[in-house]
Design a protein around this motif. Structure first.
Motif, mmCIF file in Angstrom:
data_model
loop_
_atom_site.group_PDB
_atom_site.id
_atom_site.type_symbol
_atom_site.label_atom_id
_atom_site.label_comp_id
_atom_site.label_asym_id
_atom_site.label_seq_id
_atom_site.Cartn_x
_atom_site.Cartn_y
_atom_site.Cartn_z
ATOM 1 N N MET A 30 0.845 -1.201 0.000
ATOM 2 C CA MET A 30 0.000 0.000 0.000
ATOM 3 C C MET A 30 0.877 1.246 0.000
ATOM 4 N N GLU A 31 2.005 1.161 0.727
ATOM 5 C CA GLU A 31 2.926 2.304 0.794
ATOM 6 C C GLU A 31 3.413 2.675 -0.608
ATOM 7 N N ARG A 32 3.815 1.641 -1.378
ATOM 8 C CA ARG A 32 4.251 1.903 -2.759
ATOM 9 C C ARG A 32 3.108 2.494 -3.568
ATOM 10 N N ALA A 33 1.935 1.845 -3.461
ATOM 11 C CA ALA A 33 0.793 2.288 -4.269
ATOM 12 C C ALA A 33 0.464 3.755 -3.987
ATOM 13 N N PRO A 57 4.765 0.889 -8.184
ATOM 14 C CA PRO A 57 3.934 -0.281 -8.514
ATOM 15 C C PRO A 57 3.299 -0.911 -7.262
ATOM 16 N N PRO A 58 1.975 -1.114 -7.247
ATOM 17 C CA PRO A 58 1.338 -1.773 -6.095
ATOM 18 C C PRO A 58 1.860 -3.206 -5.923
ATOM 19 N N PRO A 82 7.278 -12.602 -14.234
ATOM 20 C CA PRO A 82 7.022 -11.891 -15.489
ATOM 21 C C PRO A 82 5.959 -10.824 -15.239
ATOM 22 N N LEU A 83 5.828 -9.886 -16.128
ATOM 23 C CA LEU A 83 4.694 -8.957 -16.165
ATOM 24 C C LEU A 83 4.635 -7.962 -15.007
ATOM 25 N N PHE A 84 5.495 -8.143 -13.993
ATOM 26 C CA PHE A 84 5.538 -7.205 -12.868
ATOM 27 C C PHE A 84 6.978 -6.757 -12.662
ATOM 28 N N ASP A 112 11.274 -0.428 -7.926
ATOM 29 C CA ASP A 112 11.579 0.889 -8.507
ATOM 30 C C ASP A 112 11.091 1.026 -9.948
ATOM 31 N N GLY A 113 10.387 0.009 -10.450
ATOM 32 C CA GLY A 113 9.819 0.103 -11.790
ATOM 33 C C GLY A 113 10.647 -0.563 -12.874
ATOM 34 N N ARG A 114 11.901 -0.976 -12.521
ATOM 35 C CA ARG A 114 12.738 -1.679 -13.501
ATOM 36 C C ARG A 114 12.098 -3.013 -13.869
#
Ligand SMILES: [Fe+2]
Length: 465
Positions: free
Chosen positions: A233-236, A241-242, A299-301, A305-307
């Motif tokens: 939740m903190e990331r979201a 990325p959630p 995969p797919l996630f 940090d989004g990498r």
């Protein structure tokens, strides 16, 4: 326009913008006369494109292939979820990804369910499933949406798209993740008896919040894989990325007795990996064997940090998990059974939770440079050894293969595999019927559609009563 057409043909992900009925389809070859019933399939097909929405969260569209006396018909319908209806009225997207409302959506709109992952038949009900919401009941003939089904109010919250039906008792066993709210580590567990009555529903805490797509059920045990596509939740809240790949969290699998309680769960550990799908699992003395499609990296996630994850490692292979219940170790073993890239494993469901001698999955073409697009079918024995292998013409893709037994008392594996194939050059789809024990020979029948069925997730066969 021409550019769009070419872009679209590189894959078969884009939605189709219509609902159709095709009463008499052309059949190449001959449909087996024993095939009487309907193959239902489900997959994402967004009604409106939402900015930044993950492919996983497109509105569910059902595709039904009805086969009877060697003839075939087809019908497709969107599942009319509260989200679909609200967006239909608004004429635009109101939700982004994973239940996230767009800024200009009405304040009282809270339900972002898409019912897009699986469709099962249990206790006389056809249910479209998506793991963050309750099952949605569907009318079998018309594919009309009847609405959420909560088992007389006994079930609430999330409900997996991969419940298991015990072939001996007809009991349906399920779980839910995010059971205490979005991105929480709580899981629910429950069961529905063969008559459709909820007999159990409880909640417990997992080691950390993660995306739990599938689970494992044997004759006497249920296993909950907690693998590090973590939810935060903190990331979201900070626009990150959630869900993200966090291998440092490690892999946990909780083993519970089916007649026990969540308090008695024993947690096993292993190297980080990710698994969307379990082929089958069974008990072998003091051990539990579970055959899964295991990814080294998700995969797919992305990473937190989004990498993106490493594409070489984010491919699934048939893998055996072994759990020693004698109390000697809290580690479980992971042994790859093949090096082929594959997904969407299925068995003869009459052997669900029991030792099985046949399995099938969709595979990538190892001769092509790019992994990802599933373009073949593999038939394996009970130890993952290949018994047959069929590859489509280059460029074509294939769905999950669904097994249909020749008759109720036919031996395990004796029957057909039904899979939807996208013909890349013609940009349309076929329903392919294979002899399940001779996939190498190629389809025995092709039911030809004039349009394409976008690559979807899961389906099941419902035989005529
Ligand atoms: Fe799935």
């Amino acid at each position: 326009m021409q550019h769009d057409a070419i872009a679209e043909r590189r894959n078969n992900i884009a939605p189709i913008p219509f609902e159709a009925d095709a009463p008499f389809l052309r059949v190449i070859g001959e449909l087996p006369r024993e095939l009487n019933g309907t193959l239902y399939r489900n997959g994402p097909n967004p009604q409106f494109e939402a900015p930044g929405a993950h492919w996983f969260v497109g509105d569910g569209m059902l595709h039904a292939f009805h086969i009877e006396n060697g003839r075939a018909s087809y019908r497709n319908r969107w599942v009319r979820t509260p989200k679909w209806l609200a967006e239909h009225d608004a004429g635009r997207a109101l939700f982004g990804g994973f239940g996230r409302k767009l800024p200009d959506a009405p304040a009282d709109l809270t339900d972002g369910g898409v019912a897009n992952t699986n469709i099962i038949f249990h206790a006389g009900k056809l249910l479209a499933l998506e793991e963050a919401h309750l099952p949605t009941e569907i009318e079998p003939g018309t594919l009309a949406t009847r609405g959420y089904h909560n088992y007389q109010g006994r079930i609430a919250g999330s409900f997996t798209a991969h419940p298991k039906i015990d072939p001996a008792t007809g009991e349906l066993v399920f779980f839910g993740y995010n059971a205490a709210g979005p991105l929480t580590p709580a899981l629910s567990y429950g069961s529905i008896d063969a008559s459709g009555k909820a007999t159990r529903f409880e909640r417990f805490e997992a080691p950390y919040a993660s995306m739990v797509h599938d689970f494992i059920v044997t004759e006497n045990h249920v296993l909950f894989p907690i693998l590090p596509i973590t939810g935060s939740m903190e990331r979201a809240m900070s626009g990150k990325p959630p869900y993200a790949w966090e291998p440092d969290k490690g892999a946990y699998v909780g083993v519970m007795k089916r007649n026990g309680t969540a308090k008695d769960i024993v947690w096993f550990r292993a190297e980080a990996c990710y698994v969307f799908h379990v082929m089958n699992a069974w008990e072998d003395g003091n051990r539990i064997i579970a055959d899964v499609m295991q990814f080294e990296e998700a995969p797919l996630f992305p990473h937190p940090d989004g990498r993106p994850t490493d594409p070489e490692k984010s491919r699934a292979r048939h893998c055996r998990w072994t759990f020693d219940l004698s109390g000697n170790t809290d580690r479980f073993q992971q042994t790859y059974l093949d090096d082929l890239t594959g997904e969407f494993p299925r068995i003869d469901d009459r052997r669900a939770g029991l030792k099985s001698r046949h399995g099938w999955y969709a595979c990538a073409n190892p001769r092509l440079p790019m992994f990802g697009a599933l373009s073949g079918i593999v038939h394996v024995d009970g130890n993952g050894r290949r018994l047959g292998h069929y590859l489509l013409p280059t460029g074509d893709t294939i769905s999950e293969p669904v097994f249909v037994e020749r008759s109720k008392d036919a031996p395990e594996g004796d029957g057909w595999l039904l899979a939807v194939v996208w013909r890349a050059r013609e940009n349309r789809s076929d329903l392919a019927v294979f002899n399940a024990t001779d996939v190498e020979a190629g389809p025995v029948a092709l039911v030809q559609l004039g349009h394409r069925v976008p690559d979807g997730f899961h389906g099941n066969w419902v035989g005529a009563a």
